[in-house]
Design an enzyme around this catalytic site. Sequence first.
Site, PDB file in Angstrom:
ATOM      1  N   LYS A 107      13.556  19.024   1.731  1.00 24.51           N
ATOM      2  CA  LYS A 107      13.230  18.069   0.677  1.00 24.51           C
ATOM      3  C   LYS A 107      12.328  18.766  -0.332  1.00 24.51           C
ATOM      4  O   LYS A 107      11.166  19.043  -0.054  1.00 24.51           O
ATOM      5  CB  LYS A 107      12.527  16.835   1.236  1.00 24.51           C
ATOM      6  N   HIS A 156      11.564 -15.197  -0.037  1.00 24.49           N
ATOM      7  CA  HIS A 156      12.194 -16.148  -0.950  1.00 24.49           C
ATOM      8  C   HIS A 156      13.677 -15.798  -1.028  1.00 24.49           C
ATOM      9  O   HIS A 156      14.039 -14.616  -1.169  1.00 24.49           O
ATOM     10  CB  HIS A 156      11.552 -16.075  -2.331  1.00 24.49           C
ATOM     11  N   ALA A 171       1.448 -16.525   1.594  1.00 19.70           N
ATOM     12  CA  ALA A 171       0.332 -15.596   1.399  1.00 19.70           C
ATOM     13  C   ALA A 171      -0.893 -16.349   0.905  1.00 19.70           C
ATOM     14  O   ALA A 171      -1.390 -16.125  -0.200  1.00 19.70           O
ATOM     15  CB  ALA A 171       0.741 -14.504   0.410  1.00 19.70           C
TER      16      ALA A 171
END
Length: 876
Positions: A260, A690, A816
């Site tokens: 990498k 959500h 939260a």
Amino acid sequence: MAARQNPLSEYNRRRDFSKTGEPKGKAAPAGKGRKRFLVQKHDATRLHYDFRLEWGGVLKSWAVTRGPSLNPEDKRLAVRTEDHPMAYGDFEGTIPEKQYGGGTVMLWDTGWWEPDNDPEEGLQDGKLKFHLHGERMQGGWTLVRMRPRPGEKRENWLLIKETDAVASDDGESLIEDHNTSVFTGRTMTEIAAGKGEAKKHVWQSEKSAAANVRAGAIAAQEPSPKPPRRPGKPPRFQKPQLATLVSQAPEGDDWLNEVKFDGYRLLVAVGGGEARCYTRTGLDWSDKFHTIAATLAELDCSSALLDGEAVAVDGDGSSFSALQKALKHGGDTRFYAFDLLELNGRDLRKRPLVERKTALKTLLDAMGPTGTVQYSEHVRGNGAKVFAAMCKSGQEGIIAKQADAPYQNRRTRSWLKIKCTKRQEFVIGGYSPSTKRGRAFASLLVGTFENGTLVYQGRVGTGFDGARMEELANAFSRRLRKTSPFAAVPDEIARSALWLTPDLVAEVDFAEFTDDGHIRHGAFEGLRRDKEAKTVTLERPKTARKPEEPAKRPSDSAKRGADKDRPASGKPSRAATASADETVLGVRITHPERTLFEGVAITKLDLARYYAVVAQKMMPFAGDHLLSLMRCPQGSRGQCFYQKHASEGFPGEILETPVKESSGDTENYMYVRNAKGLVAAVQMGTLEFHIWGSPVDRLELPDRLVFDLDPDPSVDFSTVKDAAVSLRDALDDLGLQSVPMVTGGKGVHVIVPLTPRAPFEDAKRFAKTFAQGFADRDPDNFIATMSKEKRKGRIFIDWLRNERGATAIAPYSTRARAGGPVATPVSWSELSDLDGANSFHIPDILERLEGDVEPWSELGKTRQSLTKAILAALPD
């Protein structure tokens, strides 16, 4: 019919093009796809930053007097200026004195932007929300127009950073830490003196322009470059394939493991004796990497498109800091080619990777040895050993690629990224104070002792939850001193710093050291009580982190919630207090002891175990639905932000799918389909889930309606409950059965399950008509528009959650908020007995599961048609 006014007429009126080489204002066709944004640092009458957004074929422009700030509490004045032509976005240089805007201009940042609301409406209404994807400015931002004062002619706006993972209390660091061009690496002084690259972009007076023409004529007399070996032209830019970050290297011989590289991703298009170097976002940086471009232009082919990484090498090996230095001062760069997308007009992307790499190696070998371009070697199989070796040698990590996979122009699981982490002890010698209420400091100033002297090593601004912040603040109050303990600290940091006796040792996780020797992306991990400050010295290279052993899957009892360590009482379990990483359903949970919610001792490990248990109830509603996650990496008291697009670093348990957005662009969205996906999201700091109103496999067809009863603070919960029942009865009259859910906040969702057949357009139209009709019949208690001013004493029936792309809190998701309440499905009879919408918490939900409470059991296999309801709503 009157001719349409040129949007650049004001731009043209202000300039004398016989004296300035600026481009004449001509609007370009509105392009498709990503829209460019840029910032030009402009030292004119006074220093400012010109912020520009591409829209409608021009650059919409604002002059930000103090420059952008990362602190959401900073509201930076942004004076709207005339629209500029697109060609202006490539300018860096000088504008002649006595001309409009005369002075030095630096290309300070560039990238692309995505609007969060309709740009035409936003510009008209005075509120433009958007996300930036630049080299320096990233995340969510907002431009808000200020109310004009009497007699004021200019249009004043405010540029404000949204609260997200990019935001920082140290807002000034954005402009303080970046004083060079992203295009040439030059300072303002070097640009003013005409030093370095990009002289062709400098706009000079007519006299200077003539001199440039003469210089061009002389250059034309020089021998021309040798003609290309074959005719052809460079292929067009393509989006690169991106790797998914995972925690350990895959095993098996069907994987190719490569280094990498720590540099800039480049796609190089070759053809007709020239080569163009494109960044991963499609910017042409051929001038920056002119040596690489010149070398690859000599390839023996008619055309080719190569994928690879540009790096720079210094005495300590390749690093991003070395590359920045090379680009700034003209150092050598090297291109490691690792893939071949096109060759001689043939598209190779569908061919297996091993075949593409063989063709690439043959192409490069024919060019002969060169220090500028090299083939990226790989090792087949033995991923764990390769990874360990790379970490030990100081590399950033490895990229593992499936040997037989095609090339895909998006992020995939056929390329995996495994990174080596860096961690080091540092001595705390001071801190930068915070201007944000509730935060004791903005960042720590840290260093190491070298030959008895405390050497400043940089700042650490993340990794603090409320408990850690309080612990450090108490420790700092006893260690304040008047003088700096460091040998030297940059003036701009020392100016506001508070100094400490240097006897506290911090463990810090960071990415690397910058060119000036300071830590980059440092995160506080904790205090080291077992280390004496005087013994802390700089350690390089870092020890490799070994890949983890595969974790065992939980037992059946764990799946049912009977695991002895699950948070039955809301208190942290024995296992949760351990400092070592834990696993839940095979997903590694870092910082398992971190407390997430204010006022209750629920840890990150507790939350992961909760979702592992509740998944059996949650998945029927939230599984296979696109997600918008609220992530709070430091808990609900830290910075929280919403995320809907998949990004680097997300584990494979969180699935991705491409979705075409209203803008016409296609982005990868997230979804999960099992408990492991929920747990993996918790590992990424997710506190709220959500969901879209439609399943992934029928994305345009909603499978539910949601009416969110959102009360004004003056409305009590008993009134909200009565409203929910009234809404239920009205839906019943149309043949639609509904169920209630308390949201964990202050409202109630009335949810109508649907058979996914009618499109979102019909769902939105029906929801709006239904909500508006309900409000019209009882205007004293209800409203169907978002206006908070008109909501006083009433309940807003929020029907907007039924649009394509809109989301609502998922059943059984935590919120939260203080105490960690849970959005909980309830029955209609149960709703009448509740005292609030935030009555349920994790222990309550686990108790309900143990008791097999099925609040929505009445639905059974109910199938409901929205089309029939629409017909029923029509007047006779």
